[in-house]
Write a protein that holds these residues in place. Sequence first.
Motif, PDB file in Angstrom:
ATOM      1  N   GLN A   1     -33.519 -25.946  71.726  1.00 21.95           N
ATOM      2  CA  GLN A   1     -32.466 -26.400  70.819  1.00 21.95           C
ATOM      3  C   GLN A   1     -31.163 -25.639  71.065  1.00 21.95           C
ATOM      4  O   GLN A   1     -30.072 -26.218  70.985  1.00 21.95           O
ATOM      5  N   THR A   2     -31.261 -24.353  71.377  1.00 22.31           N
ATOM      6  CA  THR A   2     -30.054 -23.565  71.656  1.00 22.31           C
ATOM      7  C   THR A   2     -29.320 -24.117  72.869  1.00 22.31           C
ATOM      8  O   THR A   2     -28.097 -24.276  72.851  1.00 22.31           O
ATOM      9  N   MET A   3     -30.075 -24.421  73.935  1.00 20.53           N
ATOM     10  CA  MET A   3     -29.440 -24.988  75.123  1.00 20.53           C
ATOM     11  C   MET A   3     -28.881 -26.376  74.823  1.00 20.53           C
ATOM     12  O   MET A   3     -27.794 -26.727  75.276  1.00 20.53           O
ATOM     13  N   HIS A   4     -29.596 -27.154  74.071  1.00 26.54           N
ATOM     14  CA  HIS A   4     -29.154 -28.506  73.721  1.00 26.54           C
ATOM     15  C   HIS A   4     -27.806 -28.467  72.996  1.00 26.54           C
ATOM     16  O   HIS A   4     -26.945 -29.329  73.208  1.00 26.54           O
TER      17      HIS A   4
ATOM     18  N   ALA B   1     -25.179 -37.313  75.405  1.00 24.47           N
ATOM     19  CA  ALA B   1     -26.527 -37.096  74.877  1.00 24.47           C
ATOM     20  C   ALA B   1     -27.517 -36.827  76.000  1.00 24.47           C
ATOM     21  O   ALA B   1     -28.389 -35.950  75.885  1.00 24.47           O
ATOM     22  N   TYR B   2     -27.396 -37.570  77.084  1.00 23.62           N
ATOM     23  CA  TYR B   2     -28.286 -37.343  78.230  1.00 23.62           C
ATOM     24  C   TYR B   2     -28.079 -35.948  78.794  1.00 23.62           C
ATOM     25  O   TYR B   2     -29.044 -35.239  79.117  1.00 23.62           O
ATOM     26  N   ARG B   3     -26.830 -35.550  78.940  1.00 25.50           N
ATOM     27  CA  ARG B   3     -26.540 -34.235  79.522  1.00 25.50           C
ATOM     28  C   ARG B   3     -27.133 -33.115  78.667  1.00 25.50           C
ATOM     29  O   ARG B   3     -27.714 -32.153  79.193  1.00 25.50           O
ATOM     30  N   ARG B   4     -26.965 -33.198  77.359  1.00 26.17           N
ATOM     31  CA  ARG B   4     -27.520 -32.150  76.486  1.00 26.17           C
ATOM     32  C   ARG B   4     -29.045 -32.063  76.637  1.00 26.17           C
ATOM     33  O   ARG B   4     -29.609 -30.984  76.797  1.00 26.17           O
ATOM     34  N   ARG B   5     -29.678 -33.207  76.566  1.00 31.10           N
ATOM     35  CA  ARG B   5     -31.138 -33.222  76.627  1.00 31.10           C
ATOM     36  C   ARG B   5     -31.636 -32.784  78.002  1.00 31.10           C
ATOM     37  O   ARG B   5     -32.609 -32.029  78.121  1.00 31.10           O
TER      38      ARG B   5
END
Length: 531
Positions: free
Chosen positions: A480-483, A497-501
Amino acid sequence: MSSDLSIEAESPAVQVRPVRFWHGRRRVELDGLPPALTVLEWLREAAGCCAVKEGCAEGDCGACTVAVTDLDASGRPRTRAINACIQPVATLDGKVLVTAGDIGAPGALHPVQQAMVDCHGSQCGFCTPGIVMSLYALYETKRRAGDACVTRAEAVRALSGNLCRCTGYRPILDAAQAMCRPPWQGEPEDELKGRLEQVATDDGAWMPAEAKAGFDGHGRGRFFAPRTLAQFAALRAAWPESRIVAGSTDVGLWVTKQHRSLGDLLWIGGVRELAVIGRMERDPIATERWGKETASLEIGAAVTVSEAWDALAPLFPDCAEYFDRFASVPVRNGATLVGNLANGSPIGDAAPWLIALGGSVVLHRQGTERVLPLTEFYLGYQKNALQRGEFVRAVRVPIPGPDVAVHAWKLSKRPEQDISAVAVATALRVEGGRIAAAGIGVGGMAAVSSRASNTERALVGLAVDRLGSRDSAEMRRVWQTMHDEFEPIDDHRASAAYRRRAAANLVLRSCLGLAGGAGVLRIGSLAPLEV
Protein backbone atom coordinates in the motif's frame (compact mmCIF):
# COMPACT_ATOMS: atom_id res chain seq x y z
CA MET A 1 31.80 16.91 -3.20
CA SER A 2 34.31 18.46 -5.60
CA SER A 3 37.90 17.95 -6.65
CA ASP A 4 40.51 19.66 -8.79
CA LEU A 5 42.13 17.43 -11.41
CA SER A 6 44.71 20.13 -12.22
CA ILE A 7 44.16 19.72 -15.96
CA GLU A 8 45.71 22.67 -17.76
CA ALA A 9 43.04 24.30 -19.88
CA GLU A 10 43.93 24.10 -23.55
CA SER A 11 43.02 26.58 -26.20
CA PRO A 12 40.10 25.12 -28.16
CA ALA A 13 42.07 25.05 -31.41
CA VAL A 14 40.35 22.77 -33.90
CA GLN A 15 41.85 21.36 -37.09
CA VAL A 16 39.55 21.52 -40.12
CA ARG A 17 39.74 18.34 -42.18
CA PRO A 18 37.43 15.87 -43.96
CA VAL A 19 35.67 12.95 -42.31
CA ARG A 20 37.66 9.86 -43.37
CA PHE A 21 36.27 6.32 -43.43
CA TRP A 22 35.81 3.25 -45.62
CA HIS A 23 32.50 2.45 -47.27
CA GLY A 24 32.98 -1.20 -48.11
CA ARG A 25 36.26 -1.26 -50.08
CA ARG A 26 36.03 2.42 -51.09
CA ARG A 27 37.85 5.09 -49.11
CA VAL A 28 35.66 8.14 -48.49
CA GLU A 29 36.52 11.73 -47.52
CA LEU A 30 33.64 14.09 -46.79
CA ASP A 31 33.71 17.79 -46.02
CA GLY A 32 31.29 20.69 -45.73
CA LEU A 33 28.73 18.56 -43.89
CA PRO A 34 25.77 19.72 -41.83
CA PRO A 35 26.54 18.39 -38.33
CA ALA A 36 23.38 16.30 -38.06
CA LEU A 37 23.55 14.73 -41.53
CA THR A 38 22.87 11.04 -40.89
CA VAL A 39 24.61 7.96 -42.21
CA LEU A 40 21.35 6.94 -43.88
CA GLU A 41 20.93 10.27 -45.67
CA TRP A 42 24.47 10.16 -46.97
CA LEU A 43 24.16 6.54 -48.12
CA ARG A 44 20.93 6.98 -50.02
CA GLU A 45 21.21 10.55 -51.28
CA ALA A 46 24.95 10.92 -51.90
CA ALA A 47 26.46 7.44 -52.13
CA GLY A 48 23.61 5.97 -54.18
CA CYS A 49 23.25 2.99 -51.83
CA CYS A 50 19.69 1.68 -51.97
CA ALA A 51 20.25 -1.44 -49.85
CA VAL A 52 19.66 0.64 -46.70
CA LYS A 53 16.03 1.58 -46.09
CA GLU A 54 14.28 4.24 -44.04
CA GLY A 55 11.39 2.85 -42.06
CA CYS A 56 10.71 4.56 -38.75
CA ALA A 57 13.57 7.12 -38.84
CA GLU A 58 13.98 6.77 -35.08
CA GLY A 59 16.12 3.67 -34.56
CA ASP A 60 13.17 1.36 -33.85
CA CYS A 61 12.43 -0.81 -36.88
CA GLY A 62 15.91 -1.88 -38.00
CA ALA A 63 15.39 -1.38 -41.74
CA CYS A 64 18.39 0.97 -41.80
CA THR A 65 20.78 -1.31 -39.90
CA VAL A 66 24.40 -1.21 -41.06
CA ALA A 67 27.63 -2.62 -39.63
CA VAL A 68 30.55 -0.49 -38.44
CA THR A 69 34.03 -1.85 -37.70
CA ASP A 70 36.69 -0.15 -35.58
CA LEU A 71 39.31 -1.22 -33.05
CA ASP A 72 38.46 -2.12 -29.46
CA ALA A 73 40.49 -1.11 -26.41
CA SER A 74 42.94 -3.97 -27.03
CA GLY A 75 43.50 -2.99 -30.66
CA ARG A 76 41.44 -5.84 -32.13
CA PRO A 77 38.83 -5.20 -34.85
CA ARG A 78 35.22 -5.33 -33.70
CA THR A 79 32.07 -5.13 -35.80
CA ARG A 80 28.83 -3.75 -34.43
CA ALA A 81 25.37 -3.16 -35.84
CA ILE A 82 24.05 0.42 -35.63
CA ASN A 83 21.01 2.37 -36.81
CA ALA A 84 22.01 4.51 -39.80
CA CYS A 85 18.88 6.67 -39.63
CA ILE A 86 19.88 8.65 -36.53
CA GLN A 87 23.69 8.53 -36.30
CA PRO A 88 25.62 11.51 -37.74
CA VAL A 89 27.84 10.51 -40.64
CA ALA A 90 30.80 12.36 -39.08
CA THR A 91 30.89 9.72 -36.30
CA LEU A 92 32.16 7.22 -38.93
CA ASP A 93 35.58 8.87 -38.92
CA GLY A 94 38.33 6.25 -38.75
CA LYS A 95 35.96 3.30 -39.23
CA VAL A 96 34.71 0.87 -41.87
CA LEU A 97 31.04 1.08 -42.89
CA VAL A 98 29.38 -1.93 -44.51
CA THR A 99 25.84 -2.35 -45.84
CA ALA A 100 23.97 -5.36 -47.21
CA GLY A 101 25.04 -4.26 -50.67
CA ASP A 102 28.74 -4.55 -49.78
CA ILE A 103 29.00 -8.10 -48.45
CA GLY A 104 27.96 -10.27 -51.37
CA ALA A 105 27.27 -10.32 -55.09
CA PRO A 106 24.81 -12.09 -57.42
CA GLY A 107 25.90 -15.70 -57.62
CA ALA A 108 28.31 -15.23 -54.70
CA LEU A 109 26.19 -14.47 -51.66
CA HIS A 110 27.71 -13.93 -48.25
CA PRO A 111 27.05 -16.88 -45.86
CA VAL A 112 24.51 -14.75 -43.97
CA GLN A 113 22.61 -13.97 -47.16
CA GLN A 114 22.80 -17.58 -48.34
CA ALA A 115 21.47 -18.85 -45.01
CA MET A 116 18.51 -16.45 -45.26
CA VAL A 117 17.73 -17.88 -48.71
CA ASP A 118 18.22 -21.50 -47.74
CA CYS A 119 16.10 -21.21 -44.60
CA HIS A 120 13.36 -19.18 -46.32
CA GLY A 121 13.94 -16.25 -43.98
CA SER A 122 14.12 -13.60 -46.73
CA GLN A 123 11.04 -11.41 -46.80
CA CYS A 124 9.75 -8.41 -48.77
CA GLY A 125 13.15 -6.78 -49.26
CA PHE A 126 12.47 -3.66 -47.21
CA CYS A 127 13.49 -5.08 -43.85
CA THR A 128 15.60 -8.02 -45.03
CA PRO A 129 18.79 -5.94 -45.57
CA GLY A 130 18.67 -4.70 -41.96
CA ILE A 131 18.12 -8.23 -40.66
CA VAL A 132 21.08 -9.42 -42.75
CA MET A 133 23.32 -6.72 -41.26
CA SER A 134 22.34 -7.54 -37.68
CA LEU A 135 23.27 -11.15 -38.41
CA TYR A 136 26.42 -10.06 -40.26
CA ALA A 137 27.67 -8.26 -37.13
CA LEU A 138 27.08 -11.46 -35.15
CA TYR A 139 28.79 -13.50 -37.88
CA GLU A 140 31.89 -11.30 -37.79
CA THR A 141 32.07 -11.57 -34.00
CA LYS A 142 31.85 -15.36 -34.24
CA ARG A 143 34.36 -15.49 -37.12
CA ARG A 144 37.01 -13.60 -35.18
CA ALA A 145 36.45 -15.82 -32.14
CA GLY A 146 36.52 -18.99 -34.25
CA ASP A 147 33.16 -19.98 -32.73
CA ALA A 148 30.78 -21.61 -35.21
CA CYS A 149 27.98 -22.13 -32.66
CA VAL A 150 25.12 -19.60 -32.57
CA THR A 151 22.60 -20.31 -29.83
CA ARG A 152 18.95 -19.46 -30.18
CA ALA A 153 19.31 -16.87 -27.40
CA GLU A 154 22.24 -15.20 -29.22
CA ALA A 155 20.19 -15.05 -32.40
CA VAL A 156 17.19 -13.51 -30.63
CA ARG A 157 19.43 -10.92 -28.96
CA ALA A 158 21.19 -10.01 -32.22
CA LEU A 159 17.83 -9.43 -33.93
CA SER A 160 16.34 -7.36 -31.10
CA GLY A 161 16.51 -4.22 -33.23
CA ASN A 162 14.71 -5.70 -36.25
CA LEU A 163 10.99 -5.58 -35.63
CA CYS A 164 9.54 -6.87 -38.90
CA ARG A 165 9.06 -10.64 -39.17
CA CYS A 166 6.99 -11.11 -42.35
CA THR A 167 8.30 -14.64 -42.82
CA GLY A 168 7.96 -15.51 -39.16
CA TYR A 169 10.54 -15.76 -36.41
CA ARG A 170 11.54 -19.39 -36.92
CA PRO A 171 13.11 -19.24 -40.41
CA ILE A 172 15.12 -16.11 -39.57
CA LEU A 173 16.39 -17.70 -36.36
CA ASP A 174 17.16 -20.86 -38.31
CA ALA A 175 19.24 -18.78 -40.72
CA ALA A 176 21.14 -17.22 -37.80
CA GLN A 177 22.06 -20.67 -36.52
CA ALA A 178 22.98 -21.99 -39.97
CA MET A 179 25.20 -19.11 -41.17
CA CYS A 180 28.36 -19.84 -39.15
CA ARG A 181 29.79 -22.82 -40.98
CA PRO A 182 33.47 -22.96 -41.96
CA PRO A 183 35.11 -22.08 -44.22
CA TRP A 184 34.70 -18.55 -42.86
CA GLN A 185 34.30 -15.68 -45.30
CA GLY A 186 35.75 -12.30 -44.40
CA GLU A 187 38.66 -9.88 -44.55
CA PRO A 188 41.84 -11.04 -42.75
CA GLU A 189 42.48 -9.15 -39.52
CA ASP A 190 45.87 -7.75 -40.58
CA GLU A 191 44.43 -6.40 -43.82
CA LEU A 192 41.49 -4.82 -42.02
CA LYS A 193 43.74 -3.21 -39.40
CA GLY A 194 45.89 -1.81 -42.21
CA ARG A 195 42.88 -0.16 -43.80
CA LEU A 196 41.79 1.27 -40.44
CA GLU A 197 45.26 2.74 -39.95
CA GLN A 198 44.89 4.62 -43.25
CA VAL A 199 41.89 6.54 -41.91
CA ALA A 200 42.97 6.71 -38.26
CA THR A 201 42.63 10.09 -36.58
CA ASP A 202 45.45 11.79 -34.68
CA ASP A 203 45.41 13.31 -31.19
CA GLY A 204 44.17 16.74 -32.22
CA ALA A 205 40.62 18.07 -32.04
CA TRP A 206 39.10 18.34 -35.51
CA MET A 207 35.95 19.22 -37.40
CA PRO A 208 34.73 18.99 -40.98
CA ALA A 209 34.44 22.27 -42.82
CA GLU A 210 31.16 23.97 -42.06
CA ALA A 211 28.51 23.51 -44.73
CA LYS A 212 28.46 26.63 -46.89
CA ALA A 213 24.84 26.08 -47.80
CA GLY A 214 22.13 24.14 -46.06
CA PHE A 215 21.39 20.51 -46.85
CA ASP A 216 17.76 19.55 -47.39
CA GLY A 217 16.16 19.35 -43.98
CA HIS A 218 19.24 20.61 -42.10
CA GLY A 219 20.40 23.84 -40.55
CA ARG A 220 23.91 25.25 -40.24
CA GLY A 221 26.35 24.30 -37.53
CA ARG A 222 29.69 22.71 -36.71
CA PHE A 223 30.65 19.18 -35.64
CA PHE A 224 33.43 19.37 -33.03
CA ALA A 225 35.39 16.14 -32.51
CA PRO A 226 37.89 16.43 -29.61
CA ARG A 227 40.27 13.57 -28.83
CA THR A 228 41.25 14.28 -25.21
CA LEU A 229 39.39 15.21 -22.05
CA ALA A 230 41.20 18.55 -21.88
CA GLN A 231 40.17 19.37 -25.47
CA PHE A 232 36.59 18.36 -24.76
CA ALA A 233 36.43 20.47 -21.59
CA ALA A 234 37.93 23.49 -23.34
CA LEU A 235 35.47 23.23 -26.23
CA ARG A 236 32.58 22.78 -23.83
CA ALA A 237 33.61 25.87 -21.89
CA ALA A 238 34.12 27.91 -25.06
CA TRP A 239 30.83 26.82 -26.66
CA PRO A 240 28.56 25.91 -23.72
CA GLU A 241 25.46 25.95 -25.93
CA SER A 242 26.82 23.17 -28.15
CA ARG A 243 24.85 19.93 -28.05
CA ILE A 244 26.79 16.93 -26.67
CA VAL A 245 26.17 13.77 -28.72
CA ALA A 246 27.47 10.20 -28.71
CA GLY A 247 25.35 7.80 -30.76
CA SER A 248 22.60 10.40 -31.25
CA THR A 249 19.97 7.83 -30.25
CA ASP A 250 17.97 10.53 -28.47
CA VAL A 251 18.71 13.88 -30.14
CA GLY A 252 18.69 12.23 -33.57
CA LEU A 253 14.91 12.05 -33.26
CA TRP A 254 14.76 15.82 -32.79
CA VAL A 255 16.03 16.04 -36.36
CA THR A 256 14.10 13.21 -38.00
CA LYS A 257 10.80 13.72 -36.16
CA GLN A 258 10.73 17.34 -35.04
CA HIS A 259 12.85 18.79 -37.88
CA ARG A 260 14.86 20.83 -35.42
CA SER A 261 18.23 22.40 -36.11
CA LEU A 262 20.72 21.19 -33.50
CA GLY A 263 23.29 23.92 -34.06
CA ASP A 264 26.85 23.02 -33.04
CA LEU A 265 27.44 19.40 -32.01
CA LEU A 266 30.18 18.34 -29.59
CA TRP A 267 30.95 14.66 -30.16
CA ILE A 268 32.01 12.70 -27.11
CA GLY A 269 32.68 9.41 -28.88
CA GLY A 270 36.31 10.09 -29.81
CA VAL A 271 37.58 11.12 -26.36
CA ARG A 272 39.86 8.36 -25.06
CA GLU A 273 39.67 9.22 -21.35
CA LEU A 274 35.87 9.09 -21.47
CA ALA A 275 35.77 5.63 -23.05
CA VAL A 276 37.15 3.73 -20.04
CA ILE A 277 35.69 1.79 -17.12
CA GLY A 278 37.57 1.92 -13.82
CA ARG A 279 37.04 0.56 -10.34
CA MET A 280 36.81 2.71 -7.21
CA GLU A 281 37.43 0.64 -4.09
CA ARG A 282 35.60 3.05 -1.79
CA ASP A 283 32.75 5.13 -3.17
CA PRO A 284 31.96 7.75 -0.47
CA ILE A 285 28.35 8.30 -1.55
CA ALA A 286 27.56 4.60 -1.89
CA THR A 287 29.33 3.84 1.39
CA GLU A 288 27.16 6.36 3.19
CA ARG A 289 24.06 4.99 1.48
CA TRP A 290 24.70 1.36 2.46
CA GLY A 291 26.35 1.96 5.84
CA LYS A 292 29.44 -0.07 4.97
CA GLU A 293 32.44 0.10 2.62
CA THR A 294 31.13 -0.07 -0.94
CA ALA A 295 33.10 -0.13 -4.17
CA SER A 296 31.86 1.15 -7.52
CA LEU A 297 32.58 1.00 -11.21
CA GLU A 298 33.24 4.42 -12.73
CA ILE A 299 31.91 4.33 -16.29
CA GLY A 300 33.06 7.10 -18.62
CA ALA A 301 30.67 9.23 -20.64
CA ALA A 302 31.77 7.72 -23.97
CA VAL A 303 31.27 4.09 -22.86
CA THR A 304 28.39 2.60 -24.84
CA VAL A 305 25.50 0.87 -23.16
CA SER A 306 26.67 -2.42 -24.70
CA GLU A 307 30.14 -2.01 -23.18
CA ALA A 308 28.71 -0.96 -19.83
CA TRP A 309 26.32 -3.92 -19.68
CA ASP A 310 29.16 -6.32 -20.56
CA ALA A 311 31.02 -5.06 -17.49
CA LEU A 312 27.98 -4.94 -15.19
CA ALA A 313 26.04 -8.08 -16.14
CA PRO A 314 28.38 -10.52 -14.31
CA LEU A 315 28.04 -8.41 -11.15
CA PHE A 316 24.22 -8.26 -11.28
CA PRO A 317 22.99 -11.61 -12.60
CA ASP A 318 19.42 -11.05 -11.38
CA CYS A 319 19.17 -7.98 -13.64
CA ALA A 320 20.03 -9.78 -16.89
CA GLU A 321 16.49 -9.60 -18.25
CA TYR A 322 16.29 -5.89 -17.43
CA PHE A 323 19.55 -5.24 -19.29
CA ASP A 324 18.28 -7.15 -22.33
CA ARG A 325 15.10 -5.06 -22.40
CA PHE A 326 17.09 -1.83 -22.61
CA ALA A 327 16.37 -0.74 -26.21
CA SER A 328 18.01 -3.06 -28.80
CA VAL A 329 21.51 -4.19 -29.73
CA PRO A 330 22.01 -1.48 -32.43
CA VAL A 331 20.78 1.25 -30.07
CA ARG A 332 22.94 -0.05 -27.22
CA ASN A 333 25.92 -0.07 -29.58
CA GLY A 334 25.50 3.66 -30.23
CA ALA A 335 23.99 5.02 -27.02
CA THR A 336 26.04 5.65 -23.89
CA LEU A 337 25.04 4.86 -20.32
CA VAL A 338 25.82 8.44 -19.26
CA GLY A 339 23.72 9.78 -22.14
CA ASN A 340 20.73 7.75 -20.99
CA LEU A 341 21.10 9.33 -17.55
CA ALA A 342 21.94 12.86 -18.63
CA ASN A 343 18.93 13.36 -20.90
CA GLY A 344 16.71 13.35 -17.82
CA SER A 345 13.87 11.30 -19.29
CA PRO A 346 11.41 10.13 -16.60
CA ILE A 347 11.25 6.78 -18.41
CA GLY A 348 14.97 6.26 -18.99
CA ASP A 349 15.84 2.64 -18.20
CA ALA A 350 19.17 3.22 -16.47
CA ALA A 351 18.09 5.86 -13.93
CA PRO A 352 15.74 3.80 -11.71
CA TRP A 353 18.35 1.06 -11.42
CA LEU A 354 21.14 3.51 -10.54
CA ILE A 355 18.92 5.31 -8.05
CA ALA A 356 18.17 2.03 -6.25
CA LEU A 357 21.90 1.28 -6.01
CA GLY A 358 22.79 4.77 -4.78
CA GLY A 359 24.60 5.78 -7.97
CA SER A 360 26.20 9.16 -8.56
CA VAL A 361 27.46 11.29 -11.45
CA VAL A 362 30.82 13.04 -11.82
CA LEU A 363 30.40 16.56 -13.22
CA HIS A 364 33.40 18.20 -14.90
CA ARG A 365 34.27 21.73 -15.95
CA GLN A 366 37.84 22.41 -17.18
CA GLY A 367 39.64 20.35 -14.56
CA THR A 368 37.32 20.89 -11.61
CA GLU A 369 34.91 18.15 -10.65
CA ARG A 370 32.05 17.62 -8.26
CA VAL A 371 30.08 14.47 -7.54
CA LEU A 372 26.31 14.39 -7.03
CA PRO A 373 23.99 11.54 -6.09
CA LEU A 374 21.82 10.84 -9.11
CA THR A 375 18.73 11.89 -7.15
CA GLU A 376 20.21 15.38 -6.74
CA PHE A 377 21.17 15.64 -10.39
CA TYR A 378 17.53 15.75 -11.57
CA LEU A 379 15.78 19.04 -10.77
CA GLY A 380 12.61 18.58 -12.82
CA TYR A 381 11.32 17.28 -16.12
CA GLN A 382 14.42 17.22 -18.37
CA LYS A 383 16.12 19.73 -16.05
CA ASN A 384 19.39 18.97 -14.29
CA ALA A 385 22.03 20.48 -12.03
CA LEU A 386 24.65 21.07 -14.74
CA GLN A 387 26.21 24.52 -14.64
CA ARG A 388 27.23 26.47 -17.70
CA GLY A 389 30.16 24.77 -19.46
CA GLU A 390 29.85 21.64 -17.28
CA PHE A 391 29.24 18.08 -18.46
CA VAL A 392 28.86 14.59 -17.00
CA ARG A 393 32.27 12.92 -17.17
CA ALA A 394 31.25 9.58 -15.67
CA VAL A 395 28.66 7.67 -13.66
CA ARG A 396 29.59 5.69 -10.57
CA VAL A 397 27.74 2.40 -10.26
CA PRO A 398 27.93 0.99 -6.70
CA ILE A 399 28.79 -2.70 -6.34
CA PRO A 400 27.11 -3.77 -3.10
CA GLY A 401 28.28 -6.88 -1.32
CA PRO A 402 26.60 -10.30 -1.42
CA ASP A 403 24.27 -9.23 1.39
CA VAL A 404 22.44 -6.89 -1.02
CA ALA A 405 19.85 -8.41 -3.37
CA VAL A 406 19.38 -6.31 -6.52
CA HIS A 407 16.45 -6.77 -8.89
CA ALA A 408 15.05 -4.64 -11.71
CA TRP A 409 11.81 -4.94 -13.65
CA LYS A 410 10.54 -3.17 -16.75
CA LEU A 411 6.95 -3.25 -18.01
CA SER A 412 6.33 -2.28 -21.63
CA LYS A 413 3.99 -3.30 -24.42
CA ARG A 414 6.63 -5.39 -26.15
CA PRO A 415 9.68 -7.08 -24.61
CA GLU A 416 12.32 -5.37 -26.75
CA GLN A 417 12.82 -1.93 -28.23
CA ASP A 418 10.04 -0.25 -26.29
CA ILE A 419 9.60 2.52 -23.74
CA SER A 420 8.70 1.67 -20.16
CA ALA A 421 5.24 2.16 -18.82
CA VAL A 422 6.70 1.41 -15.39
CA ALA A 423 10.21 0.49 -14.28
CA VAL A 424 11.13 -0.50 -10.73
CA ALA A 425 14.54 -1.44 -9.32
CA THR A 426 15.16 -2.63 -5.77
CA ALA A 427 18.32 -3.14 -3.71
CA LEU A 428 17.72 -4.74 -0.31
CA ARG A 429 20.51 -5.36 2.22
CA VAL A 430 19.89 -8.16 4.71
CA GLU A 431 21.57 -8.35 8.13
CA GLY A 432 20.61 -10.79 10.85
CA GLY A 433 17.61 -11.99 8.91
CA ARG A 434 16.13 -8.49 8.55
CA ILE A 435 16.27 -5.76 5.93
CA ALA A 436 18.91 -3.33 7.19
CA ALA A 437 18.86 -0.92 4.23
CA ALA A 438 16.73 -0.50 1.13
CA GLY A 439 16.99 1.33 -2.16
CA ILE A 440 14.05 1.61 -4.58
CA GLY A 441 14.19 3.52 -7.86
CA VAL A 442 11.19 4.00 -10.14
CA GLY A 443 10.61 5.31 -13.65
CA GLY A 444 7.37 6.35 -15.31
CA MET A 445 5.82 7.40 -12.01
CA ALA A 446 6.75 11.10 -11.84
CA ALA A 447 8.31 13.93 -13.84
CA VAL A 448 11.75 12.45 -13.12
CA SER A 449 13.04 9.01 -12.19
CA SER A 450 12.69 8.97 -8.43
CA ARG A 451 13.52 7.25 -5.17
CA ALA A 452 10.62 5.63 -3.32
CA SER A 453 11.74 6.81 0.11
CA ASN A 454 8.51 6.03 1.98
CA THR A 455 8.52 2.44 0.73
CA GLU A 456 12.19 2.09 1.62
CA ARG A 457 11.41 3.10 5.20
CA ALA A 458 8.49 0.66 5.31
CA LEU A 459 10.82 -2.19 4.35
CA VAL A 460 13.69 -1.46 6.73
CA GLY A 461 13.54 -3.68 9.81
CA LEU A 462 11.19 -6.30 8.32
CA ALA A 463 12.11 -9.94 8.86
CA VAL A 464 12.94 -11.63 5.57
CA ASP A 465 10.96 -14.74 6.48
CA ARG A 466 7.83 -12.56 6.67
CA LEU A 467 8.32 -11.35 3.11
CA GLY A 468 7.52 -14.76 1.67
CA SER A 469 3.85 -14.30 2.54
CA ARG A 470 2.28 -11.65 0.38
CA ASP A 471 -0.83 -11.68 2.55
CA SER A 472 1.02 -10.82 5.76
CA ALA A 473 0.24 -7.52 7.44
CA GLU A 474 3.78 -6.33 6.76
CA MET A 475 3.62 -7.00 3.04
CA ARG A 476 0.19 -5.42 2.74
CA ARG A 477 1.58 -2.30 4.38
CA VAL A 478 4.59 -2.23 2.01
CA TRP A 479 2.35 -2.80 -0.99
CA GLN A 480 0.00 0.00 0.00
CA THR A 481 2.88 2.39 0.73
CA MET A 482 4.33 1.85 -2.74
CA HIS A 483 0.89 2.11 -4.31
CA ASP A 484 0.34 5.52 -2.70
CA GLU A 485 3.90 6.90 -2.99
CA PHE A 486 3.53 8.68 -6.35
CA GLU A 487 0.86 10.39 -8.42
CA PRO A 488 1.57 9.21 -11.97
CA ILE A 489 -0.34 10.46 -15.00
CA ASP A 490 -2.59 8.77 -17.53
CA ASP A 491 -1.09 8.57 -21.00
CA HIS A 492 -1.13 6.31 -24.05
CA ARG A 493 1.31 3.87 -22.42
CA ALA A 494 -0.61 3.23 -19.21
CA SER A 495 -3.19 4.65 -16.85
CA ALA A 496 -2.25 6.11 -13.50
CA ALA A 497 -4.14 3.31 -11.75
CA TYR A 498 -2.20 0.68 -13.67
CA ARG A 499 1.11 2.33 -12.87
CA ARG A 500 0.39 2.48 -9.13
CA ARG A 501 -0.70 -1.13 -8.96
CA ALA A 502 2.10 -2.39 -11.20
CA ALA A 503 4.81 -0.56 -9.22
CA ALA A 504 3.47 -1.99 -5.94
CA ASN A 505 3.37 -5.48 -7.45
CA LEU A 506 6.95 -5.19 -8.67
CA VAL A 507 8.15 -4.31 -5.18
CA LEU A 508 6.18 -7.32 -3.97
CA ARG A 509 7.90 -9.39 -6.64
CA SER A 510 11.34 -8.36 -5.35
CA CYS A 511 10.35 -9.19 -1.78
CA LEU A 512 9.07 -12.62 -2.78
CA GLY A 513 12.32 -13.30 -4.58
CA LEU A 514 14.36 -12.20 -1.57
CA ALA A 515 12.38 -14.54 0.65
CA GLY A 516 13.01 -17.47 -1.69
CA GLY A 517 9.71 -17.44 -3.53
CA ALA A 518 11.31 -17.98 -6.94
CA GLY A 519 8.42 -20.19 -7.98
CA VAL A 520 5.97 -17.30 -7.80
CA LEU A 521 8.11 -14.51 -9.24
CA ARG A 522 5.77 -14.20 -12.23
CA ILE A 523 3.16 -11.89 -10.75
CA GLY A 524 0.63 -12.86 -13.40
CA SER A 525 0.37 -16.29 -11.78
CA LEU A 526 -0.85 -14.77 -8.51
CA ALA A 527 -4.36 -13.75 -7.64
CA PRO A 528 -4.81 -9.99 -7.08
CA LEU A 529 -3.82 -8.68 -3.67
CA GLU A 530 -6.90 -7.05 -2.18
CA VAL A 531 -6.22 -4.31 0.36
